[in-house]
Design a protein around this motif. Structure first.
Motif, PDB file in Angstrom:
ATOM      1  N   LEU A 145       7.770   7.795   2.461  1.00 14.65           N
ATOM      2  CA  LEU A 145       7.194   6.402   2.782  1.00 14.65           C
ATOM      3  C   LEU A 145       6.580   6.374   4.070  1.00 14.65           C
ATOM      4  O   LEU A 145       5.436   5.729   4.565  1.00 14.65           O
ATOM      5  N   ALA A 146       7.429   6.911   5.396  1.00 14.92           N
ATOM      6  CA  ALA A 146       6.795   6.989   6.628  1.00 14.92           C
ATOM      7  C   ALA A 146       5.198   7.627   6.612  1.00 14.92           C
ATOM      8  O   ALA A 146       4.440   6.889   7.383  1.00 14.92           O
ATOM      9  N   ARG A 147       5.399   8.795   6.081  1.00 16.01           N
ATOM     10  CA  ARG A 147       4.148   9.742   6.003  1.00 16.01           C
ATOM     11  C   ARG A 147       3.042   9.131   5.315  1.00 16.01           C
ATOM     12  O   ARG A 147       1.933   8.866   6.032  1.00 16.01           O
ATOM     13  N   ARG A 148       3.291   8.523   4.257  1.00 12.92           N
ATOM     14  CA  ARG A 148       2.005   7.725   3.330  1.00 12.92           C
ATOM     15  C   ARG A 148       1.732   6.440   4.002  1.00 12.92           C
ATOM     16  O   ARG A 148       0.456   6.214   4.071  1.00 12.92           O
ATOM     17  N   PHE A 149       2.511   5.663   4.597  1.00 10.27           N
ATOM     18  CA  PHE A 149       2.119   4.534   5.135  1.00 10.27           C
ATOM     19  C   PHE A 149       1.281   4.826   6.338  1.00 10.27           C
ATOM     20  O   PHE A 149       0.346   4.020   6.575  1.00 10.27           O
ATOM     21  N   VAL A 155      -2.387   3.174   6.354  1.00  9.39           N
ATOM     22  CA  VAL A 155      -2.477   2.060   7.242  1.00  9.39           C
ATOM     23  C   VAL A 155      -2.808   2.379   8.657  1.00  9.39           C
ATOM     24  O   VAL A 155      -3.392   1.530   9.366  1.00  9.39           O
ATOM     25  N   GLY A 156      -2.692   3.471   9.185  1.00 10.12           N
ATOM     26  CA  GLY A 156      -3.240   3.872  10.175  1.00 10.12           C
ATOM     27  C   GLY A 156      -1.825   3.659  11.484  1.00 10.12           C
ATOM     28  O   GLY A 156      -2.241   4.110  12.753  1.00 10.12           O
ATOM     29  N   GLN A 157      -0.694   3.383  10.932  1.00 13.07           N
ATOM     30  CA  GLN A 157       0.277   3.322  12.034  1.00 13.07           C
ATOM     31  C   GLN A 157       1.688   3.350  11.180  1.00 13.07           C
ATOM     32  O   GLN A 157       1.602   2.947   9.955  1.00 13.07           O
ATOM     33  N   PRO A 158       2.729   3.669  11.785  1.00 12.40           N
ATOM     34  CA  PRO A 158       4.079   3.786  11.217  1.00 12.40           C
ATOM     35  C   PRO A 158       4.392   2.281  10.830  1.00 12.40           C
ATOM     36  O   PRO A 158       4.076   1.394  11.217  1.00 12.40           O
ATOM     37  N   PRO A 159       5.458   2.348   9.558  1.00 16.75           N
ATOM     38  CA  PRO A 159       5.892   0.882   9.086  1.00 16.75           C
ATOM     39  C   PRO A 159       6.342  -0.019  10.051  1.00 16.75           C
ATOM     40  O   PRO A 159       6.022  -1.212  10.193  1.00 16.75           O
ATOM     41  N   ALA A 203     -14.147  -0.908   3.274  1.00 18.00           N
ATOM     42  CA  ALA A 203     -12.919  -1.618   3.840  1.00 18.00           C
ATOM     43  C   ALA A 203     -12.149  -0.890   4.753  1.00 18.00           C
ATOM     44  O   ALA A 203     -12.009   0.115   4.851  1.00 18.00           O
ATOM     45  N   PRO A 204     -11.345  -1.717   5.684  1.00 20.03           N
ATOM     46  CA  PRO A 204     -10.422  -1.194   6.672  1.00 20.03           C
ATOM     47  C   PRO A 204      -9.113  -0.454   6.100  1.00 20.03           C
ATOM     48  O   PRO A 204      -9.024  -0.815   4.840  1.00 20.03           O
ATOM     49  N   ALA A 205      -8.510   0.450   6.667  1.00 22.19           N
ATOM     50  CA  ALA A 205      -7.661   1.376   6.022  1.00 22.19           C
ATOM     51  C   ALA A 205      -6.278   0.418   5.455  1.00 22.19           C
ATOM     52  O   ALA A 205      -6.045   0.695   4.276  1.00 22.19           O
ATOM     53  N   TRP A 206      -5.948  -0.475   6.172  1.00 24.51           N
ATOM     54  CA  TRP A 206      -4.842  -1.173   5.644  1.00 24.51           C
ATOM     55  C   TRP A 206      -5.407  -2.046   4.522  1.00 24.51           C
ATOM     56  O   TRP A 206      -4.553  -2.309   3.526  1.00 24.51           O
ATOM     57  N   TYR A 207      -6.481  -2.397   4.394  1.00 24.32           N
ATOM     58  CA  TYR A 207      -7.120  -3.272   3.214  1.00 24.32           C
ATOM     59  C   TYR A 207      -7.096  -2.399   1.921  1.00 24.32           C
ATOM     60  O   TYR A 207      -6.505  -2.659   0.799  1.00 24.32           O
ATOM     61  N   ARG A 208      -7.179  -1.274   2.145  1.00 24.36           N
ATOM     62  CA  ARG A 208      -7.282   0.022   1.045  1.00 24.36           C
ATOM     63  C   ARG A 208      -5.894   0.244   0.823  1.00 24.36           C
ATOM     64  O   ARG A 208      -5.479   0.554  -0.483  1.00 24.36           O
ATOM     65  N   ALA A 209      -4.943   0.084   1.689  1.00 21.12           N
ATOM     66  CA  ALA A 209      -3.430   0.397   1.504  1.00 21.12           C
ATOM     67  C   ALA A 209      -2.984  -0.526   0.377  1.00 21.12           C
ATOM     68  O   ALA A 209      -1.998   0.030  -0.256  1.00 21.12           O
ATOM     69  N   HIS A 210      -3.424  -1.721   0.579  1.00 21.25           N
ATOM     70  CA  HIS A 210      -2.767  -2.603  -0.594  1.00 21.25           C
ATOM     71  C   HIS A 210      -2.827  -2.395  -1.934  1.00 21.25           C
ATOM     72  O   HIS A 210      -2.128  -2.734  -2.799  1.00 21.25           O
ATOM     73  N   SER A 211      -3.618  -1.453  -2.232  1.00 18.95           N
ATOM     74  CA  SER A 211      -3.945  -1.144  -3.698  1.00 18.95           C
ATOM     75  C   SER A 211      -3.044   0.055  -4.212  1.00 18.95           C
ATOM     76  O   SER A 211      -3.056   0.649  -5.255  1.00 18.95           O
ATOM     77  N   ASP A 212      -2.360   0.910  -3.026  1.00 15.90           N
ATOM     78  CA  ASP A 212      -1.435   1.888  -3.196  1.00 15.90           C
ATOM     79  C   ASP A 212      -0.234   1.330  -3.731  1.00 15.90           C
ATOM     80  O   ASP A 212       0.433   0.362  -3.257  1.00 15.90           O
ATOM     81  N   VAL A 255       2.839   2.551  -3.802  1.00 16.01           N
ATOM     82  CA  VAL A 255       4.189   2.381  -2.780  1.00 16.01           C
ATOM     83  C   VAL A 255       3.888   1.659  -1.412  1.00 16.01           C
ATOM     84  O   VAL A 255       4.358   0.763  -1.226  1.00 16.01           O
ATOM     85  N   VAL A 256       2.554   2.038  -0.846  1.00 10.83           N
ATOM     86  CA  VAL A 256       2.298   1.450   0.345  1.00 10.83           C
ATOM     87  C   VAL A 256       2.160  -0.128   0.158  1.00 10.83           C
ATOM     88  O   VAL A 256       2.532  -0.812   1.087  1.00 10.83           O
ATOM     89  N   GLY A 257       1.323  -0.335  -0.711  1.00  6.44           N
ATOM     90  CA  GLY A 257       1.089  -1.974  -0.981  1.00  6.44           C
ATOM     91  C   GLY A 257       2.385  -2.665  -1.357  1.00  6.44           C
ATOM     92  O   GLY A 257       2.455  -3.769  -0.779  1.00  6.44           O
ATOM     93  N   SER A 258       3.186  -2.240  -1.919  1.00  5.32           N
ATOM     94  CA  SER A 258       4.585  -2.724  -2.294  1.00  5.32           C
ATOM     95  C   SER A 258       4.970  -3.094  -0.791  1.00  5.32           C
ATOM     96  O   SER A 258       5.846  -4.230  -0.507  1.00  5.32           O
TER      97      SER A 258
END
Length: 312
Positions: A239-243, A247-251, A196-205, A207-210
């Motif tokens: 948050l900025a670092r983890r996001f 996700v591959g780009q800043p919030p 799955a793409p990075a942003w898709y996987r990020a939804h399960s995190d 912090v970042v998913g929220s």
């Protein structure tokens, strides 16, 4: 909300067109309809899907192919066969050197109902609703879901019933294509070994998913990284670092991209002014939205709404 639901939520088609073909002997059909998404379901027989970029794949009964990008492709009984029929925009079907097939309320068909022929159903997807950019970006040009991996929710008998030209048929076709697409994509994204793409996987995190859900639920809110961090219970820097890592780009870059994608959709809705759209997606003025929109899309909001070429 799970990431797949978030990905598909709000994606709707209007004016879906189905093409049903009964084919026998040596045959090949070239699709030049330009649909950003298309489905091909082999009801009976065997066939090959040949994208313009190459990489032909064989289909068996019950297999579903999802084609992304609008580039022409060929479906044939043999990958070496030259097309003898073409499907163009609006689902217009024509034999090479012959007449167009008839279309009745969103359904086009040709070929006699031969008991031994190959039966192919194609759905041309307009993607008129929601924000389809992430969905299209998450898919390869050709994704094939084998019959044993996912279950096509529309049987041949059900399709035969739906294609009868009766009141409400277009709504049935639209919703049926939505259901077929969602079922196929669920099987594709959850298949063993899926990348799955990075942003898709990020939804399960946690912090970042929220943070993603907060942004996507209210694009017009005056978000800042500080506000997001407070809502997710971490520091601004964390948050900025983890996001960015997930996700591959800043919030704020992600938010701007989503705002412009939503603006592109809203601008096509009748009655929406540029100023009204700007307010709904978080831009301070029509001028601010116009400048950002043209920089991102190469066309002004006014020309985008009219479907015209980029302005000078």
């Amino acid at each position: 909300m799970d990431p797949l639901t978030d990905l598909l939520n709000g994606i709707r088609t209007t004016g879906a067109i189905f093409n049903q073909s009964t084919l026998s002997g040596a045959w090949a059909v070239r699709f030049e309809d330009g649909s950003p998404l298309a489905l091909a379901v082999l009801v009976r027989g065997a066939a090959w899907v040949i994208p313009s970029a190459g990489g032909a794949m064989r289909l068996g009964p019950g297999d579903v192919a999802v084609l992304r990008g609008g580039a022409p492709y060929v479906i044939a009984d043999d990958p070496a066969k030259e097309p003898d029929a073409v499907v163009r925009s609006g689902g217009r079907c024509a034999r090479v050197g012959g007449q167009d097939a008839s279309i009745t309320q969103g359904v086009a068909s040709w070929g006699p109902p031969e008991s031994g022929g190959t039966v192919l159903v194609n759905g041309l997807y307009s993607v008129d609703g929601g924000r389809p950019g992430r969905l299209l970006a998450a898919l390869p040009p050709l994704a094939v879901v084998p019959a044993g991996q996912g279950i096509c929710p529309v049987s041949s008998a059900a399709f035969e019933d739906v294609i009868r030209p009766e009141p409400g048929q277009q709504v049935l076709l639209d919703r049926m294509l939505d259901l077929m697409l969602i079922t196929a994509l669920r099987a594709w994204f959850t298949r063993p070994g899926a990348q799955a793409p990075a942003w898709y996987r990020a939804h399960s995190d946690p912090v970042v998913g929220s943070a993603l859900r907060l942004l996507e639920a209210d694009l017009g809110h005056p978000w800042t990284v500080e506000a997001l961090a407070a809502k997710t219970g971490v520091s601004r820097a964390a948050l900025a670092r983890r996001f960015t890592a997930l996700v591959g780009q800043p919030p704020m870059s992600y938010l701007r991209e989503q705002r412009l994608a939503e603006a592109a959709h809203l601008l096509r809705e009748p009655g929406n002014t540029i100023a009204a759209v700007a307010g709904r997606v978080g831009f301070s003025s029509a001028f601010a939205l116009s400048a950002a929109f043209k920089k991102a899309h190469g066309v002004s909001p006014r020309n985008h709404r009219a479907g015209t070429a980029p302005s000078d």
